[in-house]
Scaffold this active site. Structure first.
Site, PDB file in Angstrom:
ATOM      1  CG  ASP A  13      -1.825   1.134   1.355  1.00  0.00           C
ATOM      2  OD1 ASP A  13      -2.314   1.588   0.307  1.00  0.00           O
ATOM      3  OD2 ASP A  13      -2.067   1.606   2.480  1.00  0.00           O
ATOM      4  CG  ASP A  15      -2.144   7.303   0.797  1.00  0.00           C
ATOM      5  OD1 ASP A  15      -1.320   8.221   0.629  1.00  0.00           O
ATOM      6  OD2 ASP A  15      -3.062   7.059   0.001  1.00  0.00           O
ATOM      7  CD  GLU A  22      -4.160   7.248   4.807  1.00  0.00           C
ATOM      8  OE1 GLU A  22      -4.779   7.166   3.719  1.00  0.00           O
ATOM      9  OE2 GLU A  22      -3.599   6.278   5.357  1.00  0.00           O
TER      10      GLU A  22
END
Length: 230
Positions: A13, A15, A22
């Site tokens: 992933d 973020d 984020e």
């Protein structure tokens, strides 16, 4: 079951995993709507709100933000501590690397290039006349999108999803955790812990290095869940 003797693919992933923020929250801060977006993000990452619905709601709040202001905001986002060292290590182990993010190309393309990620998949915020329209397109706009992308990346690399390692932190990573052979939850939201083989709560990606180095040993001993604390 994961087999470390096969071709290797590790999927991250972005973020709060490879970067220490984020992206949507930083864009929202630049647009002056951060409290609204953070509340939606919190509900989505905890599993209380459908990912696709949350994504479209948050992006709609960015309408009117200039691309120039947005780019300046995301350029300030730092890498997660240990990201550079960890990516270098997995490449030395022979892994192909992928970053699959429900975030946006405005950040993902730069992060992928800087970390020398082999495959980058993310969504795109639409822009008209230099301003966000409040719309988003891309392959990762639904709750199970990451699992579909994982399967496609595995196919392109000549491996099964069960031969892949995945690393993430939020509820929308659960679908790839279920599909992949080995999953590492990095400072995860509570809902993701139950899907993980290993949980790391130290905010430093170099904590993955000993886990990946002993991956075949972990599976040989049928370890189902290990917590690595700070």
């Amino acid at each position: 079951m994961y087999n470390s003797t096969e071709n290797k693919l590790i999927v991250f992933d972005m973020d709060s995993t490879l970067i220490d923020a984020e992206t949507i929250d930083e864009l929202a801060r630049a647009a002056g709507v951060v409290s609204k977006v953070e509340e939606i993000t919190k509900r989505a990452m905890s599993g209380d709100l459908d990912f696709g619905q949350a994504l479209f709601e948050r992006v709609s709040l960015l309408k009117g933000l200039s691309l120039e202001t947005a780019q300046a905001a995301v350029d300030q986002i730092p890498f997660m501590p240990g990201a550079v060292e960890m990516i270098r290590y997995v490449k030395e182990l022979g892994y192909k690397t992928a970053m699959v993010s429900g975030g946006f190309t405005i950040s993902a393309d730069k992060v992928g290039k800087a970390l020398d990620i082999d495959f980058v998949v993310s969504n795109e915020l639409l822009v008209k006349d230099g301003y966000f329209t409040g719309e988003v397109i891309g392959p990762l706009t639904e709750g199970n999108s990451k699992a579909k992308v994982l399967e496609e990346l595995a196919r392109r690399n000549g491996v099964w999803p069960e031969q892949c390692v995945v690393v993430g932190d939020g509820a929308n990573d659960a679908c790839v955790f279920e599909r992949a052979g080995f999953s590492i939850a990095f400072n995860p939201k509570p809902i993701l812990r139950e899907y993980a083989d290993v949980v790391i709560t130290k905010k430093d990606l170099t904590a993955l290095i000993p886990v990946l180095g002993s991956l075949s040993h972990l599976f040989h001993n049928q370890a189902q869940h290990v917590d690595i604390e700070q």
